[in-house]
Enzyme design. Structure first.
Site, PDB file in Angstrom:
ATOM      1  CG  ASP A 159      -1.812   1.190   1.296  1.00 36.99           C
ATOM      2  OD1 ASP A 159      -2.962   1.070   0.833  1.00 36.99           O
ATOM      3  OD2 ASP A 159      -1.393   2.252   1.814  1.00 36.99           O
TER       4      ASP A 159
ATOM      5  CE1 TYR B 181       0.600   7.598   2.431  1.00 38.04           C
ATOM      6  CE2 TYR B 181       1.069   5.316   1.894  1.00 38.04           C
ATOM      7  CZ  TYR B 181       0.266   6.251   2.501  1.00 38.04           C
ATOM      8  OH  TYR B 181      -0.856   5.851   3.174  1.00 38.04           O
TER       9      TYR B 181
ATOM     10  CE  LYS C 225      -3.721   4.725   0.684  1.00 40.61           C
ATOM     11  NZ  LYS C 225      -2.283   4.413   0.704  1.00 40.61           N
TER      12      LYS C 225
ATOM     13  CG  HIS D 180      -4.553   9.630   0.260  1.00 37.94           C
ATOM     14  ND1 HIS D 180      -3.194   9.632   0.084  1.00 37.94           N
ATOM     15  CD2 HIS D 180      -4.749   9.225   1.532  1.00 37.94           C
ATOM     16  CE1 HIS D 180      -2.586   9.228   1.201  1.00 37.94           C
ATOM     17  NE2 HIS D 180      -3.517   8.990   2.091  1.00 37.94           N
TER      18      HIS D 180
END
Length: 286
Positions: free
Chosen positions: A44, A49, A74, A107
């Site tokens: 994930d 990120y 996301k 997200h």
């Protein structure tokens, strides 16, 4: 690895590996490589990120058949519109270096969510995304947006652990067989949670650690979990939760720990603005 069937017919590994806050300085690449070697097949990540590229490289370099690996990414809040979401999806594909993404999520559910969702629906129809879903949708946000979606989300990824069991939200989602994915499944290291007598006693009974008891509880509740750790022994124990089963009475004991409130409130005033200011996924384009 146990797999869970989604409402679109696809299946997802019940336990995954989250890479939030693992740096993109080679650390994510190395950690994902280790996780693959341990047996993880579900990863994930997210645009926000900033480590999609390292996740994708580790997967490609592993030599493991792509069909055996499940990848989630996301769309960041910055790209919540139809046109920007189309570009965001392609950006994630490019950074991951993959032909398709197994699960792609909105997200944060603020801004032009309907426009972004339409882009996800189209990308799914084109085969670029196998499953699509949402993240951080409270019951209020769910009822605001989801009834107008053409395609029902396959998952809603939200904060979920024994202290915050999302009971109202799960009732709403159950009507359409939408699965809950748990972020912070271990309570982000909450000392009180890890010291709960009920959990400690169950850990002693089953010869497991408290984290394994929590993850097994969540698994038996139907949640998809992806604990994050960069420590090899913890990575191994977090995936080793299928050799025992909690009884209905034990599940009820853990259910009674619910406080009905988590660390993150998606309905709080100003949360969208705060999140939007936290990450700039296009900083390298400027």
């Amino acid at each position: 690895m146990e797999r869970i069937k989604l409402n679109d017919g696809n299946t997802i590994p019940a336990v995954g590996f989250g890479v939030f806050r693992i740096p993109n300085d080679g650390s994510t690449y190395q950690t994902v490589k280790e996780a693959l070697a341990i047996g993880y097949r579900h990863f994930d990540t997210a645009a926000a990120y900033f480590n999609e590229a390292e996740v994708g490289k580790a997967i490609r370099d592993s030599g493991i058949d792509r069909k055996e690996i499940f990848v989630t990414s996301k769309l960041w809040l910055q790209d919540n519109s139809y046109e920007l979401a189309k570009k965001g999806i392609q950006s994630s594909l490019n950074k991951l270096g993959l032909d398709y993404i197994d699960l792609y999520l909105i997200h944060q559910p603020y801004g032009d969510v309907p426009g972004a969702w339409r882009a996800l629906e189209e990308a799914q129809a084109d085969g670029l995304l196998k499953s699509i879903g949402v993240s951080n949708m409270s019951p209020k946000l769910w009822q605001k947006y989801v009834p107008d979606f053409k395609v029902m989300p396959a998952v809603n990824q939200v904060e979920f652990n024994p202290y915050f069991q999302q009971k109202e939200l799960r009732k709403l989602m159950a009507k359409d067989q939408v699965k809950l994915e748990a972020w912070s499944p271990l309570g982000s290291g909450n000392h009180d949670l890890l010291q709960e007598p009920v959990l400690v006693n169950l850990a002693e009974k089953y010869h497991k650690n408290v984290g394994q008891i929590i993850l097994r509880f969540e698994n038996q509740e139907g949640a998809i979990v992806f604990p994050k750790s960069t420590h090899e022994e913890r990575m191994k124990s977090n995936i080793d939760i299928f050799g025992f089963e909690l009884t209905q009475a034990e599940l009820a004991q853990i259910e009674a720990l619910d406080k009905g409130k988590g660390m993150h409130d998606p309905d709080a005033p100003g949360v969208a603005e705060r999140l939007l200011g936290a990450y700039d996924v296009h900083a390298d384009e400027k």
